[in-house]
Each structure stands twice: as C-alpha cells, then as structure tokens.
Design a protein around this motif. Structure first.
Motif, PDB file in Angstrom:
ATOM      1  N   ILE A  33       0.818  -1.216   0.000  1.00  0.00           N
ATOM      2  CA  ILE A  33       0.000   0.000   0.000  1.00  0.00           C
ATOM      3  C   ILE A  33       0.853   1.269   0.000  1.00  0.00           C
ATOM      4  N   ARG A  34       2.179   1.135  -0.032  1.00  0.00           N
ATOM      5  CA  ARG A  34       3.050   2.300   0.153  1.00  0.00           C
ATOM      6  C   ARG A  34       3.503   2.943  -1.156  1.00  0.00           C
ATOM      7  N   SER A  35       3.392   2.226  -2.247  1.00  0.00           N
ATOM      8  CA  SER A  35       3.756   2.797  -3.547  1.00  0.00           C
ATOM      9  C   SER A  35       3.173   1.924  -4.647  1.00  0.00           C
ATOM     10  N   LEU A  36       3.052   2.488  -5.842  1.00  0.00           N
ATOM     11  CA  LEU A  36       2.557   1.711  -6.977  1.00  0.00           C
ATOM     12  C   LEU A  36       3.504   0.563  -7.326  1.00  0.00           C
ATOM     13  N   PRO A  51      -0.299 -10.903  -1.202  1.00  0.00           N
ATOM     14  CA  PRO A  51      -1.447 -11.159  -2.088  1.00  0.00           C
ATOM     15  C   PRO A  51      -2.760 -10.973  -1.329  1.00  0.00           C
ATOM     16  N   GLY A  52      -3.663 -10.272  -1.927  1.00  0.00           N
ATOM     17  CA  GLY A  52      -4.931 -10.036  -1.251  1.00  0.00           C
ATOM     18  C   GLY A  52      -5.977  -9.563  -2.221  1.00  0.00           C
ATOM     19  N   ARG A  53      -6.744  -8.577  -1.782  1.00  0.00           N
ATOM     20  CA  ARG A  53      -7.803  -8.019  -2.615  1.00  0.00           C
ATOM     21  C   ARG A  53      -7.272  -6.738  -3.260  1.00  0.00           C
ATOM     22  N   PRO A  54      -6.942  -6.741  -4.543  1.00  0.00           N
ATOM     23  CA  PRO A  54      -6.242  -5.598  -5.144  1.00  0.00           C
ATOM     24  C   PRO A  54      -7.008  -4.284  -5.080  1.00  0.00           C
ATOM     25  N   LEU A  55      -8.341  -4.320  -5.205  1.00  0.00           N
ATOM     26  CA  LEU A  55      -9.086  -3.068  -5.138  1.00  0.00           C
ATOM     27  C   LEU A  55      -8.949  -2.439  -3.756  1.00  0.00           C
ATOM     28  N   ARG A  56      -9.023  -3.258  -2.729  1.00  0.00           N
ATOM     29  CA  ARG A  56      -8.848  -2.743  -1.373  1.00  0.00           C
ATOM     30  C   ARG A  56      -7.474  -2.104  -1.213  1.00  0.00           C
ATOM     31  N   GLU A  57      -6.422  -2.784  -1.717  1.00  0.00           N
ATOM     32  CA  GLU A  57      -5.065  -2.249  -1.576  1.00  0.00           C
ATOM     33  C   GLU A  57      -4.903  -0.933  -2.351  1.00  0.00           C
ATOM     34  N   LEU A  58      -5.565  -0.810  -3.493  1.00  0.00           N
ATOM     35  CA  LEU A  58      -5.490   0.447  -4.251  1.00  0.00           C
ATOM     36  C   LEU A  58      -6.101   1.606  -3.466  1.00  0.00           C
ATOM     37  N   TYR A  79      -6.263   1.761  -0.208  1.00  0.00           N
ATOM     38  CA  TYR A  79      -5.317   2.033   0.872  1.00  0.00           C
ATOM     39  C   TYR A  79      -4.141   2.864   0.364  1.00  0.00           C
ATOM     40  N   LEU A  80      -3.708   2.583  -0.861  1.00  0.00           N
ATOM     41  CA  LEU A  80      -2.581   3.310  -1.447  1.00  0.00           C
ATOM     42  C   LEU A  80      -2.896   4.802  -1.522  1.00  0.00           C
ATOM     43  N   ILE A  81      -4.121   5.127  -1.875  1.00  0.00           N
ATOM     44  CA  ILE A  81      -4.537   6.540  -1.915  1.00  0.00           C
ATOM     45  C   ILE A  81      -4.487   7.137  -0.510  1.00  0.00           C
ATOM     46  N   ASP A  82      -5.051   6.416   0.460  1.00  0.00           N
ATOM     47  CA  ASP A  82      -5.047   6.918   1.837  1.00  0.00           C
ATOM     48  C   ASP A  82      -3.632   7.112   2.359  1.00  0.00           C
ATOM     49  N   TYR A  83      -2.745   6.170   2.041  1.00  0.00           N
ATOM     50  CA  TYR A  83      -1.374   6.222   2.560  1.00  0.00           C
ATOM     51  C   TYR A  83      -0.641   7.468   2.062  1.00  0.00           C
ATOM     52  N   GLN A  84      -0.912   7.873   0.822  1.00  0.00           N
ATOM     53  CA  GLN A  84      -0.252   9.052   0.281  1.00  0.00           C
ATOM     54  C   GLN A  84      -0.640  10.313   1.049  1.00  0.00           C
ATOM     55  N   PHE A  85      -1.847  10.332   1.595  1.00  0.00           N
ATOM     56  CA  PHE A  85      -2.314  11.523   2.313  1.00  0.00           C
ATOM     57  C   PHE A  85      -2.085  11.430   3.821  1.00  0.00           C
ATOM     58  N   PHE A  86      -2.238  10.236   4.378  1.00  0.00           N
ATOM     59  CA  PHE A  86      -2.276  10.119   5.833  1.00  0.00           C
ATOM     60  C   PHE A  86      -1.176   9.238   6.425  1.00  0.00           C
ATOM     61  N   GLY A  87      -0.326   8.665   5.573  1.00  0.00           N
ATOM     62  CA  GLY A  87       0.693   7.768   6.110  1.00  0.00           C
ATOM     63  C   GLY A  87       0.034   6.613   6.834  1.00  0.00           C
ATOM     64  N   LEU A  88       0.451   6.376   8.068  1.00  0.00           N
ATOM     65  CA  LEU A  88      -0.169   5.318   8.876  1.00  0.00           C
ATOM     66  C   LEU A  88      -0.901   5.904  10.075  1.00  0.00           C
ATOM     67  N   GLN A  89      -1.548   7.061   9.865  1.00  0.00           N
ATOM     68  CA  GLN A  89      -2.416   7.647  10.886  1.00  0.00           C
ATOM     69  C   GLN A  89      -3.832   7.146  10.636  1.00  0.00           C
ATOM     70  N   PRO A  90      -4.385   6.322  11.523  1.00  0.00           N
ATOM     71  CA  PRO A  90      -5.659   5.647  11.214  1.00  0.00           C
ATOM     72  C   PRO A  90      -6.839   6.578  10.997  1.00  0.00           C
ATOM     73  N   ALA A  91      -6.842   7.755  11.642  1.00  0.00           N
ATOM     74  CA  ALA A  91      -8.021   8.622  11.538  1.00  0.00           C
ATOM     75  C   ALA A  91      -8.330   8.979  10.094  1.00  0.00           C
TER      76      ALA A  91
END
Length: 637
Positions: free
Chosen positions: A61-64, A73-80, A82-94
């Motif tokens: 989830i940290r980079s393309l 390996p998992g659910r690719p749509l879910r990871e995509l 998360y990738l968007i969220d990670y770019q904005f929020f890092g690992l801050q859950p809120a």
C-alpha cells in the motif's frame, strides 16, 4: 405518485416512477453526511486486529511499485484504496475513515435505489436504506479499516445489479451498454472480495421469476437445481477426510475437546445461524469474535431455530418466486450472499461474525422494510412512526458500539466480556497487558489461549518476549524456536529473536536472525531498523546507517528508524544531521521522550538555541522530571 409496492415483476418496467431519476443523485450527499455524522466516533478508532496485517505491515500500500510487486497477495481493489489513503495520511488511522465511511454511505444510497427498483415505494426505500446505514452490525466493517473489502465489494455488486436492471428495461444500444456496465462493475467487485461471485444468482433469479409463458416451471427447475447443488456440495464435504481434519481447530476454539464429527460441525453451523439472526434482530453485546458451546444434539433449541428459519426462508422464497413478487429478489440477495458465509458450504474463520452480515443484510433490510410497510397497511404516518422507533434506537446502539473499537484495551476487554474464551480476545488482552507491564497476568492470558489453539504461533512468540523481559533468556529462546516451528517463514519471529540477541550483546547472532527476517520479507522496515541497531552495536556505523535509510525507503514516516539513524549519525560525529533525524522522530512521535531529550540536547550543543528551547518545552509537557534533568545538563555546558 409512486406505486404502493405490490406490483409483480412483470409490471415494474411499465411504471416510469420506478426508474432511477437524476433527482436521486441529490440524495447521495444526504446519505454521505448522515454516515459521517453517525460514524464520527470511528475517527478515534485505533489499528486493531487485521489492520496490522493488511495495512500497517503491508508494503503493497506504500507505492505503486510495491503494489504491482504484490508481496502481500490479497484483494487488489482494497489495496489500491489504501494506497490513496497512505499518500495523504501515512499510517495515521483517523484519515482512513474518511474513505471508509464514504463507501458505507454510498452503499446506503445504492440500497435506496435498489429498493425503488424492486418495490416502487419511497417509504420502503427510505426504510431499507436507513436500517442498512444505522444497524449496529455494520460497525465492525465501518470502524475496522481492514474490512473495507466488504464495503467495496457491496458497492460494486449493487451498482452491477442496478445496471443490469436498467439494461433489461432499455432498448437496443442502451441495453448493450448497460449490460456491459453491469459486467464491468461485477468484475471490479470481484477484485474487492470473492463473495461478489454470488451476485450471479441475482440476474438468474430475476429472469426466472419474471412472469411469462412457463416462468413457473423455469423457476421451480432453477430452485431444484440450486437445492441439488447445495446438497451435492455438502456430500462432497462429508466424503472429504481432509475437511474433517480442518474443522477440528474451529471446534476446539468453541471448547470441543477430544473426539468430534461431521454431526458436531453441522449442529454448530445451524446453531450459528440462529445465533447470528438473534444479533440481527437484537443487536446487543456485539464483538469481533463470538464463542458458544457446541450443541450436544439436534434437540438444542438454537439448532432447531436455525433449521426452521432456513426452511421458512426457502419456502418464502419459493412462494415469492412462484407469485413473481418483488420479495423474491430481496430473498434471493439474502440467501445468495448469506450461504457462502454461513459455513454450510465449507468452513470459514469463524462460525459467527458481524462482518458476515454486511452484504446479505441488504436483502434483510429490503424484506424487513417492505414487511413493515405491508403491516402498516400502506399508511405513511404509521410507517414513519414505527420506522423511527426502529431506526433511532439502532442509530444510538451504533454510536455506542463504536466506543468498543476506539482502543485495544477496551476492544479486548469487551470481547472477553461477551465471549470469555475467545482466542483473539485472550491473545489481544495478553498483548495489551504485557505492554502495560503486568507480565504475570499476560502469561495467564496466553496460556489460556493455548487451550483454544495449540498451534497458534503468537502464543509462544509472546511468551518468549515475556521470558526475555523477566531475564529467562534460555526460556525466551526456546519459546521463539517453538514459534518458528509453527511458522518458519514468519519475519516477526526472526525479528524478535534478533532483537533479543542484540540486547544480550551478541550482534553476530542478531545479524544472522535479522537477515533471515528481511530475506523472507524484503520490505520489512522494522527488520532493517533492528539490523541497523545490531550493526551499530557491533561498531559498523556505515552498515548501520545504510540499514536505517533502507527502513526509511520502505516507510518514510517510521519514527523509530529516524531516531536510530540519529543515534548512528551522532556516533559518527555528524551532529547536524543527527539533530535533524531526532527532530523528525520527535515530530512523528510527539510523546517519545528519548527523541525529545536527544533533540533538545543536540540542538543546544550545536548552537540552535531556539530549537532547543522549543524541544525542551515539549519535553516538559511529556516528562517534567526529565526536562529538569536536561536543563541542568544544558546549564552545565
């Protein structure tokens, strides 16, 4: 005016008011805002349960580039997403809850649209959508970020079926375009979660229940084939010795010790049906994992309740399909998405879980809202009054339930209150108790967990950590080796073993263990950081710096790596760079007294008095005594 909802399927397309109107787009913000208001407390939720595995420790989830490497390996749509969220929020859950609640609010709106298509009645549509939005069973999926797969899959399943219905009512080219859109949405849903495969039942049920020449024979034929298919699947399970072995651990979690049989398994399945239906109707004492005694025989009241309920639902579906009543599609949705998670067709992780309801509850909401409308004799005033008596208490329970997900201590304490023998509750409570320093109590929880799952590597792993903290190093090593025997390719265990060797003053052994950890997981940032510490203890500052910087390549906001890089740079005499590393560590982890202390001290030493004063003020808020000690040291300089 909108029809009262008693139309058979054949006439739905004749009523233009049942079509999706552009004006309905204006209702989307209403559902989204309502969702954000209701689930506002979830912004305080911590990382819990599967969040650690699929988010915090997931490099994909940290980079393309990492995403396409697909280490986890998992659910690719879910990871995509998360990738968007990670770019904005890092690992801050809120920050992740912004998107999490969006998908739930969108799903409520789509349920509203689907209800209008099946029951062309706005009161029924509002009732179904609001019950879906506010039901407490939804809290697990909305509050726990790792379950975004469920809300994503449902969103695209609903969009797919709505597109299919629109296509069936369209002409020529429009029909083709809408049906292609339905196929596309279904494909996207499958990228979110495998249960989207069950959506194929819906167009089949729609076609088989449309009135026309011979439709009743077609419907009965389809229903018969479905029942035969389910029976065949059950027979294949019963004749599979490996399946009998696989259900042993599941029954052991429920306290079934010694001999067990297929009969025990299916008795438990039917009891779980009644148990989860009771949570749907009376959603109190909800938690992530439920335990209940394996029934002693078929006379168990919950076993009988589950069986009778299953038979009645099937009979109601048969009647509605025979009559071409819209209820048949609501029931089809409920049954199609419930059966794969009901354990009847094969064992899942749990016999009962709130998140298993997230998708099938759509059918239950449609059915319940229409039934209430029918009982109210189509009276809007009575329906509104009774609807408020249902929706408002559910919304209040949902607000309260979110507190359970706010912190791990509350979460695991509540879980053990509801299910005292829950494996996840015992392990989680042991970890939180160990973190609080109560090692003896933590050992009690872990040893109780062994009774429920003797092959769970987390138990010896954590017992090893406790033994190490208590100075029993030989016992710690033995526990870590037991954990490795259970999970030999687990980087966490190698990492903890390496960290122990580092603290014991054996950097060579530590380096070997930590190198195994990062060989197993090349994106394991904690492994790189601990390897850097081992090299630093060995005196190899060049390798130590390289490892800390590699950890930061994997995770740029990793405070521990910034701190340890600062230590390494300071030892190398590069004080200005070390100060910057300590500054970053203290910014990312504001309550880290070591980072604040070193930052303030080094800022003063390098002549950055303004920075030193600011860091000292922050340290006074976190640890006043340590701040006084530092002031004395600075004064002595």
């Amino acid at each position: 005016s909108v029809n009262d909802g008693d139309l058979p399927l054949t006439t739905m397309s004749e009523h233009k008011d049942s079509r999706i109107k552009y004006m309905h787009w204006a209702l989307l913000p209403v559902f989204l805002v309502s969702g954000y208001l209701l689930f506002w407390p979830s912004f305080d939720s911590a990382w819990l349960m599967d969040d650690i595995l699929v988010l915090v420790n997931n490099p994909d989830i940290r980079s393309l580039a990492n995403f396409f490497e697909n280490y986890y390996p998992g659910r690719p749509l879910r990871e995509l997403t998360y990738l968007i969220d990670y770019q904005f929020f890092g690992l801050q859950p809120a920050g992740y809850h912004v998107q999490q609640i969006f998908w739930h609010g969108l799903n409520a709106w789509l349920v509203f649209l689907l209800s209008l298509r099946l029951f062309p009645s706005k009161p029924v549509a509002w009732g179904a959508a609001l019950i879906f939005l506010v039901h407490p069973l939804q809290v697990e999926v909305v509050a726990n970020i790792s379950h975004r797969k469920d809300s994503l899959a449902l969103a695209f399943c609903l969009a797919s079926f709505l597109a299919y219905l629109r296509g069936r009512d369209s002409e020529k080219l429009n029909r083709i375009l809408w049906l292609l859109a339905a196929l596309l949405f279904w494909g996207v849903a499958l990228l979110a979660k495998e249960n989207a495969l069950a959506l194929i039942v819906m167009p089949v049920a729609y076609e088989l229940t449309r009135p026309g020449r011979g439709h009743r024979k077609l419907f009965l034929g389809g229903l018969t084939l479905g029942i035969i298919g389910i029976a065949g699947r059950i027979l294949s399970l019963v004749n599979n010795p490996e399946f009998l072995e696989s259900i042993g651990p599941a029954l052991l979690k429920l306290g079934k010790f010694g001999h067990y049989s297929y009969e025990d398994y299916f008795l438990t399945v039917f009891k779980a049906w009644a148990f989860m239906t009771s949570k749907l109707v009376w959603p109190l004492n909800l938690t992530m994992e439920y335990t209940f005694p394996v029934p002693a025989g078929w006379q168990d009241i919950q076993v009988l309740g589950g069986l009778i309920g299953g038979v009645l639902l099937t009979a109601l579906f048969a009647w509605a399909g025979w009559r071409s009543h819209p209820m048949c599609l609501a029931l089809a949705w409920l049954l199609a998405f419930w059966l794969p998670t009901s354990n009847l067709l094969g064992h899942l992780s749990y016999f009962a879980a709130d998140r298993y309801w997230y998708t099938p509850i759509v059918g239950a909401c449609l059915l319940g809202s229409y039934s209430l409308w029918w009982l109210c004799r189509k009276s809007r005033a009575v329906y509104f009054m009774l609807g408020c008596l249902i929706v408002l208490p559910l919304a209040w329970l949902t607000w309260q339930q979110q507190e359970v997900w706010s912190h791990e201590e509350i979460f695991y304490t509540h879980m053990l209150h509801v299910s005292p023998d829950a494996l996840e509750g015992l392990v989680g409570k042991g970890v939180s108790t160990m973190a609080a320093g109560d090692l003896d109590t933590a050992k009690h929880y872990f040893r109780s967990a062994v009774m429920r799952s003797p092959r769970d590597w987390r138990v010896p792993q954590n017992l090893g950590l406790i033994a190490y903290r208590q100075g029993a190093h030989a016992d710690a090593k033995s526990y870590f080796q037991q954990a490795l025997a259970m999970s030999p390719k687990n980087p966490e265990i190698h990492n903890n073993l390496g960290s122990m060797y580092t603290e014991l003053g054996d950097p060579e052994a530590a380096i070997m263990a930590l190198q195994r950890a990062i060989t197993i997981n090349p994106h394991f940032e904690r492994g790189y950081t601990n390897l850097g510490v081992a090299y630093e203890r060995k005196g190899d500052l060049v390798e130590a710096e390289a490892m800390h910087r590699r950890a930061l390549l994997e995770r740029r906001d990793y405070a521990e790596a910034h701190y340890n890089l600062g230590v390494t740079l300071y030892r190398a005499g590069r004080k200005d760079e070390a100060r910057e590393s300590f500054a970053t560590a203290s910014r990312l982890s504001p309550n880290d007294v070591d980072a604040l202390f070193n930052y303030a001290s080094l800022a003063s030493e390098t002549g950055q008095q303004a920075e030193a004063a600011a860091a000292l003020d922050r340290l006074r808020q976190v640890d006043p005594q340590l701040a006084v000690q530092l002031e004395r040291e600075i004064s002595g300089q």
